[in-house]
Design a protein around this motif. Structure first.
Motif, short mmCIF file in Angstrom:
data_model
loop_
_atom_site.label_atom_id
_atom_site.label_comp_id
_atom_site.label_asym_id
_atom_site.label_seq_id
_atom_site.Cartn_x
_atom_site.Cartn_y
_atom_site.Cartn_z
N UNK A 46 -0.45 -45.59 -48.04
CA UNK A 46 -0.89 -46.91 -48.49
C UNK A 46 -1.33 -47.77 -47.31
N UNK A 47 -0.61 -47.70 -46.20
CA UNK A 47 -1.03 -48.44 -44.99
C UNK A 47 -2.40 -47.95 -44.52
N UNK A 48 -2.59 -46.63 -44.56
CA UNK A 48 -3.86 -46.06 -44.14
C UNK A 48 -4.98 -46.47 -45.10
N UNK A 49 -4.67 -46.51 -46.39
CA UNK A 49 -5.65 -46.94 -47.39
C UNK A 49 -6.00 -48.42 -47.18
N UNK A 50 -4.99 -49.25 -46.95
CA UNK A 50 -5.23 -50.68 -46.71
C UNK A 50 -6.11 -50.91 -45.49
N UNK A 51 -6.05 -50.01 -44.52
CA UNK A 51 -6.87 -50.11 -43.30
C UNK A 51 -8.23 -49.43 -43.47
N UNK A 52 -8.54 -49.01 -44.71
CA UNK A 52 -9.80 -48.32 -45.03
C UNK A 52 -9.96 -47.01 -44.26
N UNK A 53 -8.84 -46.34 -44.01
CA UNK A 53 -8.88 -45.05 -43.30
C UNK A 53 -8.79 -43.86 -44.25
N UNK A 54 -8.33 -44.10 -45.47
CA UNK A 54 -8.11 -43.02 -46.43
C UNK A 54 -8.65 -43.43 -47.79
N UNK A 55 -9.25 -42.47 -48.49
CA UNK A 55 -9.60 -42.68 -49.89
C UNK A 55 -8.67 -41.83 -50.74
N UNK A 56 -8.44 -42.30 -51.95
CA UNK A 56 -7.55 -41.62 -52.89
C UNK A 56 -8.37 -41.21 -54.09
#
Length: 104
Positions: A46-56
């Motif tokens: 979730x932290x990585x997603x919030x930083x726009x580093x990961x898509x789900x």
């Protein structure tokens, strides 16, 4: 020379490296491959997603829900910058050791 705090966290670093090398693993694959508890993995993703580093991506495979993760362009760039920082640090260390220990 400064490390990205998100990538530098040990669990996130392992996730970044795994996603970088393995494409789009499922949540289950990540928990098994990285030997990380699901709740801990979710928090870091979730932290990585919030930083726009990961898509789900959520989908059904054989009528079973499956969630997969993928590094975004930003995530790849962030990880590559982190690796370059490590490489620079290693090179500086090598030069310092060589100059300090072998200058004669």
């Amino acid at each position: 020379m400064e490390f990205d705090k998100l990538v530098h966290q040990p669990t996130c670093l392992r996730i970044f490296a795994h996603l970088y090398a393995n494409g789009k693993p499922s949540f289950t694959d990540l928990t098994e491959e990285l030997d990380v508890i699901g709740g801990n993995l979710s928090r870091h993703l979730q932290k990585m997603k919030d930083a726009d580093c990961v898509t789900v991506e959520k989908q059904f495979v054989d009528r079973m829900p499956q969630t997969t993760y993928h590094l975004t362009g930003t995530g790849r760039e962030t990880f590559e910058a982190y690796v370059r920082t490590l490489e620079s640090l290693v090179m500086i260390s090598i030069f310092c050791i060589r100059d300090c220990c072998f200058s004669g």
